[in-house]
Design an enzyme around this catalytic site. Structure first.
Site, mmCIF file in Angstrom:
data_model
loop_
_atom_site.group_PDB
_atom_site.id
_atom_site.type_symbol
_atom_site.label_atom_id
_atom_site.label_comp_id
_atom_site.label_asym_id
_atom_site.label_seq_id
_atom_site.Cartn_x
_atom_site.Cartn_y
_atom_site.Cartn_z
ATOM 1 N N THR A 77 0.839 -1.206 0.000
ATOM 2 C CA THR A 77 0.000 0.000 0.000
ATOM 3 C C THR A 77 0.871 1.252 0.000
ATOM 4 O O THR A 77 0.639 2.204 -0.764
ATOM 5 C CB THR A 77 -0.937 -0.007 1.217
ATOM 6 N N CYS A 333 -8.740 -6.489 2.061
ATOM 7 C CA CYS A 333 -8.263 -5.142 2.381
ATOM 8 C C CYS A 333 -9.412 -4.163 2.597
ATOM 9 O O CYS A 333 -9.192 -3.030 3.002
ATOM 10 C CB CYS A 333 -7.357 -4.637 1.264
#
Length: 353
Positions: A77, A333
């Protein structure tokens, strides 16, 4: 007599993988015995620096790139944000507003930066995908503008298993000297990534997707490509990812990369065999529909994703869990979100399992 519960059947490796014993063994000394700071010049620091350098070399071998093009990050990320927003900060656009192209099925850590840049005034195109979750290179060509500065397209999708024609897509960008970022988190150990011949500008990986622990990622930045950091402080990782390196985790992802490279012929073959068994048993059930490519050559080895008409994804996951089977509905996620997956919605369906 105490009845032993059977071990769960874990079918959720696209979400996260178990740390392999070889990886845990390799990282263990750097948690207990070799705790030096890689920036220190004494012996303990030099040993830590050598371990970081070895892992960098192992990642470079996996990607067929230069060790100095490998940067260790706290996560994929973080890597995706630095690649996209950091590149946006680095460019001096010849046209206003500058233009970014991505797809409708990207991971949130790429869609989030795209939406942020859009809010900052960038012109953003979200390419549609076909019914199998694939980007048409002709649509990418049709979307290009004189103002296009960044293209960000993932290599393989975590939810539906579609493998994009990255060679062709990256070539289109390179021919026009456009920065091309690729989220390749799902790729290691499943398909080869030869960055000598695939001209991506940056590429992200995540350790916990290929048997390393959570909390470590990688950003490949091709030599000569300029990307600005998002945070500032020390000069670690050439200043792009400042902060004292997590040596044990870096050792772990280096060992995982070594294993992925060494097993790149045997593991995908085994995954394809298991994938075939699951598909044969599940797709034959009335009403169940495969999502993503039916052509396994365009699908991640080992990946199976389905829709079950009339069933809510979360409910089906819980029912499977009660039977001792671990699967996912949409992306792991999307913490706390109970809405249909944006990926599956892009295929015109409701929710995947």
């Amino acid at each position: 007599m105490v009845r032993m519960m059977p071990a769960p059947i874990y079918l959720d490796n696209s979400a996260t993988t178990q740390v392999r014993p070889e990886v845990a063994e390799a990282m263990s000394p750097y948690l207990t015995q070799q705790w030096g700071n890689p920036s220190s010049i004494h012996k303990a620091g030099r040993l830590a620096r050598s371990a970081v350098d070895l892992s960098r070399a192992r990642l470079a071998r996996l990607l067929s790139c230069l060790p100095e093009e490998i940067f260790f990050t706290p996560s994929a990320t973080y890597a995706n944000n630095v690649a996209i927003i950091g590149r946006a900060r680095a460019v001096e656009p010849a046209f206003s507003p500058p233009h970014l192209i991505t797809s409708a099925i990207e991971h949130p850590s790429c869609l989030g930066p795209a939406k942020y840049l859009e809010a900052c005034g960038w012109d953003v195109t979200y390419l549609p995908v076909d019914g199998q979750g694939l980007v048409d290179p002709r649509k990418l060509c049709a979307s290009l503008k004189a103002s296009t500065e960044i293209i960000s397209l993932m290599w393989a999708n975590n939810e539906i298993g579609s493998v994009q024609p990255v060679q062709e897509l990256a070539n289109l960008a390179a021919e026009r000297k456009i920065f091309f970022h690729c989220d390749a988190v799902q790729m290691p150990g499943k398909l080869p990534m030869d960055l000598r011949h695939i001209p991506v500008s940056t590429l992200s990986l995540s350790g916990h997707k290929f048997y390393a622990p959570k909390g470590i990622g990688v950003l490949f930045v091709r030599k000569g490509i300029r990307v600005e950091p998002l945070v500032f402080g020390g000069g670690q990782e050439a200043g792009l990812f400042p902060g004292t390196e997590a040596v044990a985790n870096i050792v772990a992802i280096g060992k995982a990369a070594e294993l992925a490279f060494d097993e790149l012929e045997s593991v995908p073959e085994a995954l394809r065999a298991m994938q075939g068994i699951l598909l044969k048993k599940l797709v034959g059930v009335r009403g169940i529909k495969l999502t993503g490519p039916a052509d396994l050559a365009r699908r991640l080895p080992g990946h199976v994703s389905l829709v079950v008409p009339g069933m809510e994804g979360e409910a089906l996951v819980m029912q499977a869990d009660l039977k001792g089977v671990c699967v996912s509905s949409a992306s792991a996620c999307h913490k706390g979100l109970m809405q249909p997956s944006h990926v599956v919605a892009s295929l015109g369906l409701s929710e995947s399992v």
